[in-house]
Design a protein around this motif. Structure first.
Motif, PDB file in Angstrom:
ATOM      1  N   VAL A 181       5.428  24.693  13.227  1.00 26.87           N
ATOM      2  CA  VAL A 181       6.355  25.827  13.217  1.00 26.87           C
ATOM      3  C   VAL A 181       7.581  25.435  12.388  1.00 26.87           C
ATOM      4  O   VAL A 181       8.182  24.396  12.624  1.00 26.87           O
ATOM      5  CB  VAL A 181       6.775  26.207  14.655  1.00 26.87           C
ATOM      6  N   PRO A 182       7.961  26.253  11.401  1.00 26.39           N
ATOM      7  CA  PRO A 182       9.132  25.923  10.581  1.00 26.39           C
ATOM      8  C   PRO A 182      10.412  25.973  11.404  1.00 26.39           C
ATOM      9  O   PRO A 182      10.634  26.912  12.164  1.00 26.39           O
ATOM     10  CB  PRO A 182       9.131  26.988   9.478  1.00 26.39           C
ATOM     11  N   MET A 183      11.220  24.959  11.239  1.00 24.98           N
ATOM     12  CA  MET A 183      12.462  24.838  12.001  1.00 24.98           C
ATOM     13  C   MET A 183      13.653  24.803  11.057  1.00 24.98           C
ATOM     14  O   MET A 183      13.530  24.443   9.896  1.00 24.98           O
ATOM     15  CB  MET A 183      12.447  23.562  12.853  1.00 24.98           C
ATOM     16  N   ARG A 184      14.808  25.153  11.610  1.00 24.48           N
ATOM     17  CA  ARG A 184      16.114  24.986  10.956  1.00 24.48           C
ATOM     18  C   ARG A 184      16.942  24.181  11.940  1.00 24.48           C
ATOM     19  O   ARG A 184      17.513  24.746  12.866  1.00 24.48           O
ATOM     20  CB  ARG A 184      16.779  26.332  10.686  1.00 24.48           C
ATOM     21  N   GLY A 185      16.933  22.889  11.773  1.00 24.78           N
ATOM     22  CA  GLY A 185      17.584  22.018  12.744  1.00 24.78           C
ATOM     23  C   GLY A 185      16.800  22.038  14.037  1.00 24.78           C
ATOM     24  O   GLY A 185      15.604  21.756  14.052  1.00 24.78           O
ATOM     25  N   THR A 186      17.464  22.422  15.127  1.00 23.06           N
ATOM     26  CA  THR A 186      16.801  22.446  16.434  1.00 23.06           C
ATOM     27  C   THR A 186      16.253  23.818  16.797  1.00 23.06           C
ATOM     28  O   THR A 186      15.703  23.996  17.875  1.00 23.06           O
ATOM     29  CB  THR A 186      17.791  22.012  17.540  1.00 23.06           C
ATOM     30  N   ARG A 187      16.384  24.781  15.882  1.00 24.16           N
ATOM     31  CA  ARG A 187      15.916  26.140  16.148  1.00 24.16           C
ATOM     32  C   ARG A 187      14.750  26.500  15.240  1.00 24.16           C
ATOM     33  O   ARG A 187      14.649  26.024  14.110  1.00 24.16           O
ATOM     34  CB  ARG A 187      17.045  27.148  15.936  1.00 24.16           C
ATOM     35  N   VAL A 188      13.916  27.401  15.727  1.00 23.56           N
ATOM     36  CA  VAL A 188      12.812  27.933  14.934  1.00 23.56           C
ATOM     37  C   VAL A 188      13.381  28.796  13.822  1.00 23.56           C
ATOM     38  O   VAL A 188      14.325  29.557  14.024  1.00 23.56           O
ATOM     39  CB  VAL A 188      11.868  28.764  15.833  1.00 23.56           C
ATOM     40  N   ASP A 189      12.815  28.674  12.625  1.00 24.41           N
ATOM     41  CA  ASP A 189      13.179  29.541  11.502  1.00 24.41           C
ATOM     42  C   ASP A 189      12.477  30.888  11.752  1.00 24.41           C
ATOM     43  O   ASP A 189      11.308  31.065  11.405  1.00 24.41           O
ATOM     44  CB  ASP A 189      12.729  28.918  10.183  1.00 24.41           C
ATOM     45  N   MET A 190      13.183  31.795  12.392  1.00 18.41           N
ATOM     46  CA  MET A 190      12.581  33.066  12.813  1.00 18.41           C
ATOM     47  C   MET A 190      12.106  33.892  11.622  1.00 18.41           C
ATOM     48  O   MET A 190      11.132  34.631  11.753  1.00 18.41           O
ATOM     49  CB  MET A 190      13.563  33.865  13.663  1.00 18.41           C
ATOM     50  N   GLY A 191      12.754  33.776  10.493  1.00 19.98           N
ATOM     51  CA  GLY A 191      12.326  34.521   9.304  1.00 19.98           C
ATOM     52  C   GLY A 191      10.940  34.115   8.828  1.00 19.98           C
ATOM     53  O   GLY A 191      10.215  34.932   8.266  1.00 19.98           O
ATOM     54  N   ARG A 192      10.589  32.887   9.067  1.00 22.12           N
ATOM     55  CA  ARG A 192       9.286  32.377   8.618  1.00 22.12           C
ATOM     56  C   ARG A 192       8.242  32.291   9.736  1.00 22.12           C
ATOM     57  O   ARG A 192       7.045  32.391   9.462  1.00 22.12           O
ATOM     58  CB  ARG A 192       9.469  30.999   7.993  1.00 22.12           C
ATOM     59  N   ALA A 193       8.678  32.103  10.974  1.00 23.00           N
ATOM     60  CA  ALA A 193       7.722  31.839  12.056  1.00 23.00           C
ATOM     61  C   ALA A 193       7.442  33.043  12.961  1.00 23.00           C
ATOM     62  O   ALA A 193       6.449  33.035  13.667  1.00 23.00           O
ATOM     63  CB  ALA A 193       8.239  30.684  12.910  1.00 23.00           C
ATOM     64  N   ARG A 194       8.306  34.055  12.900  1.00 19.32           N
ATOM     65  CA  ARG A 194       8.137  35.201  13.814  1.00 19.32           C
ATOM     66  C   ARG A 194       6.867  35.938  13.507  1.00 19.32           C
ATOM     67  O   ARG A 194       6.592  36.297  12.361  1.00 19.32           O
ATOM     68  CB  ARG A 194       9.334  36.128  13.707  1.00 19.32           C
ATOM     69  N   ARG A 195       6.082  36.175  14.548  1.00 22.10           N
ATOM     70  CA  ARG A 195       4.858  36.964  14.411  1.00 22.10           C
ATOM     71  C   ARG A 195       5.245  38.428  14.352  1.00 22.10           C
ATOM     72  O   ARG A 195       5.995  38.906  15.199  1.00 22.10           O
ATOM     73  CB  ARG A 195       3.938  36.730  15.617  1.00 22.10           C
ATOM     74  N   PRO A 196       4.714  39.155  13.366  1.00 18.55           N
ATOM     75  CA  PRO A 196       5.058  40.592  13.251  1.00 18.55           C
ATOM     76  C   PRO A 196       4.508  41.421  14.396  1.00 18.55           C
ATOM     77  O   PRO A 196       3.626  41.062  15.073  1.00 18.55           O
ATOM     78  CB  PRO A 196       4.458  41.012  11.925  1.00 18.55           C
TER      79      PRO A 196
END
Length: 93
Positions: A78-93
């Motif tokens: 899952v793509p992350m940005r630091g300690t958070r998920v990169d929602m722009g890339r990982a969010r399921r539509p």
């Protein structure tokens, strides 16, 4: 807790593919309830549901289950940005 709501949340969570996430709010919209209710239901689900794929709207992983969510998300790529998920890339539509 309403058994049909529990089953609806379980179905949505089970359908989140590895490497993707949904927020509590995303699931709430799908099943017709609020994010807090989804959070309550998540606490009722057993380990067979991929609970770690459900994150807060800002990408913060769950802190339950001994804090294992970040490691499990990382194992799935899952793509992350630091300690958070990169929602722009990982969010399921």
């Amino acid at each position: 807790m309403n058994a049909s709501l529990v089953e609806a949340v379980r179905e949505v969570v089970a359908a989140i593919p590895p490497g993707s996430v949904m927020s509590y709010g995303d699931i709430a919209e799908r099943v017709g309830t609020g994010p807090r209710q989804v959070g309550r239901v998540m606490g009722l689900l057993d380990e067979s549901a991929p609970w770690w794929r459900v994150v807060h709207a800002d990408g913060t992983p769950a802190t339950c289950h001994g804090g294992r969510a970040p490691g499990l998300l990382g194992d799935e790529g899952v793509p992350m940005r630091g300690t958070r998920v990169d929602m722009g890339r990982a969010r399921r539509p």
